[in-house]
Write an enzyme that holds these catalytic residues in place. Structure first.
Site, PDB file in Angstrom:
ATOM      1  N   ASN A  81       0.841  -1.195   0.000  1.00  0.00           N
ATOM      2  CA  ASN A  81       0.000   0.000   0.000  1.00  0.00           C
ATOM      3  C   ASN A  81       0.885   1.258   0.000  1.00  0.00           C
ATOM      4  OD1 ASN A  81      -2.404   1.482   0.132  1.00  0.00           O
ATOM      5  ND2 ASN A  81      -2.347   1.510   2.357  1.00  0.00           N
ATOM      6  N   HIS A  82       1.898   1.265   0.841  1.00  0.00           N
ATOM      7  CA  HIS A  82       2.844   2.379   0.900  1.00  0.00           C
ATOM      8  C   HIS A  82       3.563   2.542  -0.442  1.00  0.00           C
ATOM      9  CE1 HIS A  82       6.052   5.038   2.132  1.00  0.00           C
ATOM     10  NE2 HIS A  82       6.944   4.107   1.825  1.00  0.00           N
TER      11      HIS A  82
END
Length: 116
Positions: A81-82
């Site tokens: 996600n990052h």
């Protein structure tokens, strides 16, 4: 393929995205520095390198997305996600850098024409 077996691939893709996107950010920053020094040839060259790096990051993301479309399932990963967030943020920085270079070139050309 089970979720457990896919995690190493997801982590590897995430790290590839982060590394290439980070390199792209560095090249974009160098391009802006060259632009401020009115070295537009160098700025454009650095921007092209940034675009190549962001394309590599995008390829790593696309591979995971295509795998999911094929039915391979991944469990949620904060790291991935990052990585996606980093990719999109830096892609925006690159687009803005490209616009700034063009704008500075136009302004400098107009100033030069006005003086000449």
């Amino acid at each position: 393929m089970s979720e457990q077996n896919t995690q190493p691939a997801l982590v590897s893709a995430a790290m590839g995205i982060i590394l290439h996107a980070g390199d792209a950010r560095n090249y974009a920053k160098q391009a802006r520095e060259a632009m401020r020094e009115m070295n537009f040839t160098e700025a454009r060259s650095l921007l092209e390198t940034a675009k190549k790096e962001i394309a590599e990051a995008h390829r790593a993301q696309t591979e995971i997305i295509q795998n999911e479309a094929r039915g391979i399932r991944y469990e949620y990963s904060m790291l991935f996600n990052h990585a996606q967030d980093t990719l999109m943020t830096i892609n925006s920085e690159i687009e803005l850098t490209a616009d700034l270079i063009l704008t500075f070139e136009v302004v400098m050309r107009k100033l030069t024409e006005k003086e000449g």
